[in-house]
Design an enzyme around this catalytic site. Structure first.
Site, PDB file in Angstrom:
ATOM      1  N   LEU A 156     -25.051 -21.041  64.192  1.00 30.26           N
ATOM      2  CA  LEU A 156     -24.349 -22.320  64.186  1.00 30.26           C
ATOM      3  C   LEU A 156     -25.382 -23.410  64.387  1.00 30.26           C
ATOM      4  O   LEU A 156     -26.369 -23.221  65.110  1.00 30.26           O
ATOM      5  CB  LEU A 156     -23.315 -22.379  65.321  1.00 30.26           C
ATOM      6  CG  LEU A 156     -22.162 -21.372  65.279  1.00 30.26           C
ATOM      7  CD1 LEU A 156     -21.309 -21.506  66.538  1.00 30.26           C
ATOM      8  CD2 LEU A 156     -21.310 -21.566  64.040  1.00 30.26           C
ATOM      9  N   ASP A 157     -25.170 -24.549  63.765  1.00 33.84           N
ATOM     10  CA  ASP A 157     -26.077 -25.672  63.971  1.00 33.84           C
ATOM     11  C   ASP A 157     -26.097 -26.057  65.447  1.00 33.84           C
ATOM     12  O   ASP A 157     -25.143 -25.803  66.195  1.00 33.84           O
ATOM     13  CB  ASP A 157     -25.636 -26.879  63.139  1.00 33.84           C
ATOM     14  CG  ASP A 157     -25.723 -26.617  61.646  1.00 33.84           C
ATOM     15  OD1 ASP A 157     -26.515 -25.748  61.250  1.00 33.84           O
ATOM     16  OD2 ASP A 157     -24.987 -27.281  60.892  1.00 33.84           O
ATOM     17  N   LYS A 158     -27.156 -26.697  65.855  1.00 33.74           N
ATOM     18  CA  LYS A 158     -27.326 -27.085  67.256  1.00 33.74           C
ATOM     19  C   LYS A 158     -26.090 -27.782  67.811  1.00 33.74           C
ATOM     20  O   LYS A 158     -25.600 -27.439  68.890  1.00 33.74           O
ATOM     21  CB  LYS A 158     -28.546 -28.011  67.388  1.00 33.74           C
ATOM     22  CG  LYS A 158     -28.713 -28.609  68.779  1.00 33.74           C
ATOM     23  CD  LYS A 158     -29.832 -29.630  68.812  1.00 33.74           C
ATOM     24  CE  LYS A 158     -29.895 -30.322  70.173  1.00 33.74           C
ATOM     25  NZ  LYS A 158     -30.936 -31.380  70.196  1.00 33.74           N
ATOM     26  N   THR A 160     -23.017 -27.878  66.623  1.00 29.71           N
ATOM     27  CA  THR A 160     -21.735 -27.251  66.320  1.00 29.71           C
ATOM     28  C   THR A 160     -21.402 -26.283  67.441  1.00 29.71           C
ATOM     29  O   THR A 160     -22.243 -25.490  67.857  1.00 29.71           O
ATOM     30  CB  THR A 160     -21.791 -26.501  64.975  1.00 29.71           C
ATOM     31  OG1 THR A 160     -22.062 -27.435  63.930  1.00 29.71           O
ATOM     32  CG2 THR A 160     -20.476 -25.797  64.685  1.00 29.71           C
ATOM     33  N   ARG A 255     -20.887 -29.239  56.308  1.00 27.09           N
ATOM     34  CA  ARG A 255     -21.312 -30.636  56.381  1.00 27.09           C
ATOM     35  C   ARG A 255     -21.687 -31.174  54.993  1.00 27.09           C
ATOM     36  O   ARG A 255     -21.326 -32.292  54.631  1.00 27.09           O
ATOM     37  CB  ARG A 255     -22.480 -30.750  57.362  1.00 27.09           C
ATOM     38  CG  ARG A 255     -22.116 -30.303  58.780  1.00 27.09           C
ATOM     39  CD  ARG A 255     -23.342 -30.049  59.640  1.00 27.09           C
ATOM     40  NE  ARG A 255     -24.088 -31.282  59.877  1.00 27.09           N
ATOM     41  CZ  ARG A 255     -25.278 -31.310  60.474  1.00 27.09           C
ATOM     42  NH1 ARG A 255     -25.854 -30.179  60.873  1.00 27.09           N
ATOM     43  NH2 ARG A 255     -25.887 -32.452  60.673  1.00 27.09           N
TER      44      ARG A 255
END
Length: 334
Positions: A156-158, A160, A255
């Site tokens: 997961l992105d930082k 998120t 995104r």
């Protein structure tokens, strides 16, 4: 929804050099219907829990003996030979293990399911050499040093938040990687986007590196296949809450796809541009939107086939406080 366990591991930091080695001896006889195959091909059939590349490495390293003799991976088989395989995972990580609190939603001998908070980077990288989920996992279970990427099979992105699964064994790692490749892992997200989305749909647009900014991604014809399904969960005056399901798992996929539709995620600093403030917006809403400095994206549900038990399992994660507060405010405004 399964109850989460909070691991309060304080904040002290220490260096661990892992020398974990886990191995077991597996023996079998080459069945005659596999005669004519190469040894590595036959072992891939007989031991499907391990990848072909890993089996080839073990054969080359002498960890797979044919009738007690080390042979090459390409050795042709007659059938009836006895194989002794030492399935071994050597620690490949020297890293600072950090006592970072983790919310463990599920734990058994095969997997962890973690509810990641926003702001926590998954892997160490340039600019983030420590303080990551990987560092925290090594403190939680040092034996993860023996698993590729410490068992992290998706990310997961930082900024998120939400659920991700971690493999604790080589067999679980291969099973989860295969499930991701087969697109059988169910990953659902809640995403708050700018503007009014009229109905759900599917975005089937390839994603690749942005031609001008290598830190960003973009829809481009020469990119990798990327498929995102979404439906409307809730509508507000100037925003829409979507429930999004990933079919593929490209970096920044949700995104990028939402920005491509001209409905970027609220708070997205990379793909959303400057904060969009609705005309005649309430002063409180203006302050909240300007202060929400991360993408409004939460991995709310995770479903998969258990690598060992084989049954379907699923977990849900409640919205984090900042995301929940933003939705409550939007509801209050009508």
């Amino acid at each position: 929804m399964r109850k989460a366990t909070q691991y309060n591991l304080f904040t002290d930091l220490f260096l661990l050099t892992f020398t974990v080695t886990r191995s077991r001896i597996l023996t079998t006889e080459i069945p005659h219907h596999l005669a004519g195959l190469r040894l590595d091909q036959a072992l891939a059939v007989l031991f499907p829990d391990f990848s072909r590349a890993r089996l080839q490495t073990w054969i080359k390293d002498g960890h797979a003996l044919l009738d007690g003799i080390q042979v090459a991976p390409r050795q042709k088989l007659l059938g009836g030979e006895r194989v002794e395989l030492r399935a071994e995972a050597d620690a490949a990580v020297e890293c600072e293990a950090e006592a970072i609190p983790l919310t463990v939603v599920h734990a058994d001998e095969s997997i962890f399911v973690i509810d990641k908070p926003a702001g926590l980077v998954v892997h160490p990288a340039a600019g983030h050499p420590a303080g990551t989920l990987q560092n925290a996992l090594l403190h939680l279970d040092p034996a993860l040093a023996a698993i590729p990427r410490c068992g992290i099979v998706h990310r997961l992105d930082k900024d998120t938040s939400g659920l991700l699964v971690v493999a604790r064994t080589l067999e679980a790692h291969k099973s989860l990687v295969d499930q991701l490749k087969d697109r059988s892992v169910n990953r659902e997200y809640l995403a708050l986007v700018q503007g009014m989305v009229t109905a759900g749909a599917t975005v089937d647009e390839p994603i690749g590196r942005h031609p001008a900014d290598r830190k960003r991604f973009a829809v481009r014809p020469d990119g990798r296949e990327s498929v995102t399904h979404y439906r409307v969960e809730e509508r507000f005056l100037h925003h829409t809450l979507l429930r999004v399901r990933l079919e593929t798992g490209r970096t920044h996929q949700i995104r990028v796809h939402m920005a491509h539709l001209h409905h970027p995620l609220v708070g997205d600093p990379v793909y959303g541009g400057r904060a969009r403030i609705p005309a005649a917006a309430d002063p409180v809403l203006i302050d909240v939107l300007r202060g929400f400095r991360r993408q409004a994206l939460h991995a709310a549900r995770l479903g998969l086939i258990h690598p060992e038990k084989g049954g379907e399992m699923a977990w849900e994660s409640p919205l984090p406080p900042d995301f929940d507060a933003l939705l409550r405010l939007l509801r209050s405004l009508g």
